[in-house]
Design an enzyme around this catalytic site. Structure first.
Site, PDB file in Angstrom:
ATOM      1  N   CYS A   7      78.862  40.842  29.110  1.00  0.00           N
ATOM      2  CA  CYS A   7      78.255  39.245  29.812  1.00  0.00           C
ATOM      3  C   CYS A   7      78.536  38.536  28.338  1.00  0.00           C
ATOM      4  O   CYS A   7      79.672  39.011  27.514  1.00  0.00           O
ATOM      5  CB  CYS A   7      76.750  38.966  29.874  1.00  0.00           C
ATOM      6  SG  CYS A   7      75.235  39.150  28.521  1.00  0.00           S
ATOM      7  N   ARG A  13      71.412  38.396  30.473  1.00  0.00           N
ATOM      8  CA  ARG A  13      72.033  39.231  31.322  1.00  0.00           C
ATOM      9  C   ARG A  13      72.811  40.792  30.705  1.00  0.00           C
ATOM     10  O   ARG A  13      71.911  41.784  31.866  1.00  0.00           O
ATOM     11  CB  ARG A  13      73.312  38.297  31.916  1.00  0.00           C
ATOM     12  CG  ARG A  13      73.041  37.626  32.551  1.00  0.00           C
ATOM     13  CD  ARG A  13      74.379  36.729  33.645  1.00  0.00           C
ATOM     14  NE  ARG A  13      74.980  36.070  32.271  1.00  0.00           N
ATOM     15  CZ  ARG A  13      76.581  35.615  32.148  1.00  0.00           C
ATOM     16  NH1 ARG A  13      77.026  34.939  32.823  1.00  0.00           N
ATOM     17  NH2 ARG A  13      76.704  35.248  30.808  1.00  0.00           N
ATOM     18  N   ASP A 123      74.860  32.638  34.787  1.00  0.00           N
ATOM     19  CA  ASP A 123      73.771  32.550  32.960  1.00  0.00           C
ATOM     20  C   ASP A 123      72.554  31.486  32.993  1.00  0.00           C
ATOM     21  O   ASP A 123      72.781  31.147  33.079  1.00  0.00           O
ATOM     22  CB  ASP A 123      75.058  32.006  32.565  1.00  0.00           C
ATOM     23  CG  ASP A 123      75.158  31.944  31.144  1.00  0.00           C
ATOM     24  OD1 ASP A 123      73.894  32.372  29.977  1.00  0.00           O
ATOM     25  OD2 ASP A 123      76.097  31.373  30.123  1.00  0.00           O
TER      26      ASP A 123
HETATM   27  P1  4NP Z   1      74.816  35.612  28.735  1.00  0.00           P
HETATM   28  O1  4NP Z   1      73.893  34.513  27.716  1.00  0.00           O
HETATM   29  O2  4NP Z   1      75.716  35.418  27.940  1.00  0.00           O
HETATM   30  O3  4NP Z   1      73.411  36.171  29.554  1.00  0.00           O
HETATM   31  O4  4NP Z   1      73.577  36.875  26.673  1.00  0.00           O
HETATM   32  C1  4NP Z   1      74.192  33.376  27.038  1.00  0.00           C
HETATM   33  C2  4NP Z   1      73.943  33.943  26.173  1.00  0.00           C
HETATM   34  C3  4NP Z   1      73.879  33.492  24.601  1.00  0.00           C
HETATM   35  C4  4NP Z   1      75.346  32.501  25.085  1.00  0.00           C
HETATM   36  C5  4NP Z   1      75.453  32.192  25.581  1.00  0.00           C
HETATM   37  C6  4NP Z   1      75.425  33.082  27.011  1.00  0.00           C
HETATM   38  N1  4NP Z   1      75.584  31.186  23.966  1.00  0.00           N
HETATM   39  O5  4NP Z   1      75.823  30.530  24.154  1.00  0.00           O
HETATM   40  O6  4NP Z   1      74.930  31.708  22.636  1.00  0.00           O
END
Ligand code: 4NP
Length: 167
Positions: A7, A13, A123
């Site tokens: 991800c 995710r 997300d």
């Molecule tokens: P993930 O969600 O891609 O599902 O882990 C996110 C976690 C952190 C960030 C963006 C998406 N961030 O910008 O820090």
């Protein structure tokens, strides 16, 4: 079989996807490995997001041993299957690939249950309510992964849901 879940941040995710698939690998006693990574570098070495930890726990899955990692070129060599959570991750993974053999390993995870629909796992980082939906989507997708690639497709994953409802 070596599987990588990818991800953006590797805290929401893909840690859930890793935990869910690992749980099914254990249930079906498959000789598989699963890891996860993010295309971004913000959360290297960190625990998964507390909301992902809690959501997994609710379903009897512990993901607190996981630590954030960033996707790297060698992952395209090391893993047999690489699943992207959304189309942006998918494009970013493909940007690293230099050979068709590597590109063929990369799939949008929801295409495992809705082929060619190119649906993304939303997300949940900015949405506290999104984690359970993400769990449900990934649980179905991981069942489909096991059905397609596990022991020549003879595994019936419907029995694995029993453990999820007992917590
Ligand atoms: P993930 O969600 O891609 O599902 O882990 C996110 C976690 C952190 C960030 C963006 C998406 N961030 O910008 O820090």
């Amino acid at each position: 079989m070596k599987v990588l879940m990818v991800c953006l941040g590797n805290i929401c995710r893909s840690p859930l996807a890793e935990g869910i698939l690992q749980h099914k690998i254990n249930t079906f006693n498959l000789d598989w490995e699963v890891q996860s990574a993010g295309t971004g570098n913000w959360h290297i070495g960190e625990l998964p997001d507390s909301r992902s930890i809690l959501t997994a726990q609710k379903h009897g899955i512990d993901i607190t041993h996981q630590r954030g990692a960033q996707l790297k070129y060698s992952d395209l060599e090391e893993y047999d299957l690489i699943f992207a959570m959304d189309s942006s991750n998918y494009q970013n993974i493909l940007r690293l690939a230099v050979r068709d053999e590597q590109r063929k390993k990369v799939h949008l995870i929801m295409n495992m249950i809705e082929p060619k629909e190119n649906r993304s796992v939303p997300d949940p980082y900015w949405n506290d309510d999104g984690f359970e939906l993400v769990y449900e989507m990934l649980d179905k997708a991981c069942n489909a992964i096991i059905q397609k690639y596990g022991d020549d497709g003879i595994i019936n994953t419907s029995s694995s849901n029993q453990s999820d409802s007992s917590h």
